[in-house]
Design a protein around this motif. Structure first.
Motif, PDB file in Angstrom:
ATOM      1  N   VAL A 162       0.838  -1.210   0.000  1.00 22.32           N
ATOM      2  CA  VAL A 162       0.000   0.000   0.000  1.00 22.32           C
ATOM      3  C   VAL A 162       0.867   1.251   0.000  1.00 22.32           C
ATOM      4  CG1 VAL A 162      -1.687   1.299   1.347  1.00 22.32           C
ATOM      5  CG2 VAL A 162      -1.966  -1.147   1.044  1.00 22.32           C
ATOM      6  N   SER A 163       1.977   1.216   0.761  1.00 27.49           N
ATOM      7  CA  SER A 163       2.893   2.369   0.769  1.00 27.49           C
ATOM      8  C   SER A 163       3.493   2.598  -0.605  1.00 27.49           C
ATOM      9  CB  SER A 163       4.007   2.150   1.786  1.00 27.49           C
ATOM     10  OG  SER A 163       3.486   1.980   3.068  1.00 27.49           O
TER      11      SER A 163
ATOM     12  N   ALA B  71       2.692   4.233 -10.781  1.00 26.65           N
ATOM     13  CA  ALA B  71       1.663   3.452 -10.096  1.00 26.65           C
ATOM     14  C   ALA B  71       1.660   2.013 -10.589  1.00 26.65           C
ATOM     15  CB  ALA B  71       0.290   4.087 -10.311  1.00 26.65           C
TER      16      ALA B  71
ATOM     17  N   LEU C 225       2.169   1.759  -3.412  1.00 28.48           N
ATOM     18  CA  LEU C 225       1.106   2.277  -4.271  1.00 28.48           C
ATOM     19  C   LEU C 225       0.884   3.772  -4.054  1.00 28.48           C
ATOM     20  CD1 LEU C 225      -1.112   1.708  -6.336  1.00 28.48           C
ATOM     21  CD2 LEU C 225      -2.627   1.223  -4.417  1.00 28.48           C
ATOM     22  N   LEU C 226       0.874   4.199  -2.788  1.00 32.87           N
ATOM     23  CA  LEU C 226       0.681   5.619  -2.507  1.00 32.87           C
ATOM     24  C   LEU C 226       1.843   6.468  -3.020  1.00 32.87           C
ATOM     25  CD1 LEU C 226      -0.879   5.452   1.067  1.00 32.87           C
ATOM     26  CD2 LEU C 226      -2.022   5.944  -1.100  1.00 32.87           C
ATOM     27  N   VAL C 227       3.063   5.981  -2.806  1.00 33.26           N
ATOM     28  CA  VAL C 227       4.226   6.721  -3.326  1.00 33.26           C
ATOM     29  C   VAL C 227       4.190   6.748  -4.850  1.00 33.26           C
ATOM     30  CG1 VAL C 227       6.740   6.681  -3.510  1.00 33.26           C
ATOM     31  CG2 VAL C 227       5.660   6.317  -1.301  1.00 33.26           C
TER      32      VAL C 227
ATOM     33  N   LEU D 277       1.551   6.570  -6.776  1.00 33.35           N
ATOM     34  CA  LEU D 277       0.510   7.516  -7.201  1.00 33.35           C
ATOM     35  C   LEU D 277       0.979   8.950  -7.049  1.00 33.35           C
ATOM     36  CD1 LEU D 277      -2.696   5.832  -5.754  1.00 33.35           C
ATOM     37  CD2 LEU D 277      -2.076   6.083  -8.153  1.00 33.35           C
ATOM     38  N   GLY D 278       1.697   9.237  -5.950  1.00 32.85           N
ATOM     39  CA  GLY D 278       2.221  10.592  -5.755  1.00 32.85           C
ATOM     40  C   GLY D 278       3.220  10.972  -6.830  1.00 32.85           C
TER      41      GLY D 278
END
Length: 126
Positions: free
Chosen positions: A76-77, A95, A79-81, A83-84
């Motif tokens: 999840v981390s 992503a 994925l968030l990074v 996406l950022g």
């Protein structure tokens, strides 16, 4: 118009006309020797996944981390990074890399376990 036939194509090949003979380079000879040695010892490596019970606890611990909460948190981390970074660069590739990393972390230990433990058991030892 020039008719292109098999006999006319032979003019362009030096080995076919006999003017030049091809010798096997030493790199090809070394490659053939390496393949021969690899095939010769391949039957001996079929038991590579057997034994090693002293590492079972370490393997179980690392596999538990990868398939458990730590692996999900890292996925999840990532994925968030990703996406950022994708928003900043205006590209979805980051992503996609993050999803691929999460899938590898989730399914990788099972795949590796299946590949390593698929060795053939020799019933009658030599």
């Amino acid at each position: 118009m020039f008719p292109f036939t098999f006999n006319s194509a032979l003019r362009f090949l030096p080995a076919a006309t006999g003017t030049q003979t091809r010798k096997t380079p030493s790199v090809e000879k070394l490659l053939m020797l390496a393949l021969f040695i690899g095939f010769m010892f391949s039957s001996m490596s079929s038991m590579a996944g057997a034994g090693g019970t002293e590492f079972t606890q370490v393997y179980d611990q690392i596999t538990g981390w990868a398939n458990g909460t730590l692996g999900k948190t890292l996925g999840v981390s990532a994925l968030l990074v990703g996406l950022g970074v994708g928003v900043i660069k205006q590209s979805v590739i980051a992503a996609v890399v993050a999803v691929a990393m999460a899938l590898t972390a989730g399914f990788g230990p099972g795949v590796i376990d299946g590949v390593i433990s698929s060795g053939l058991t020799i019933v009658t030892p030599i």
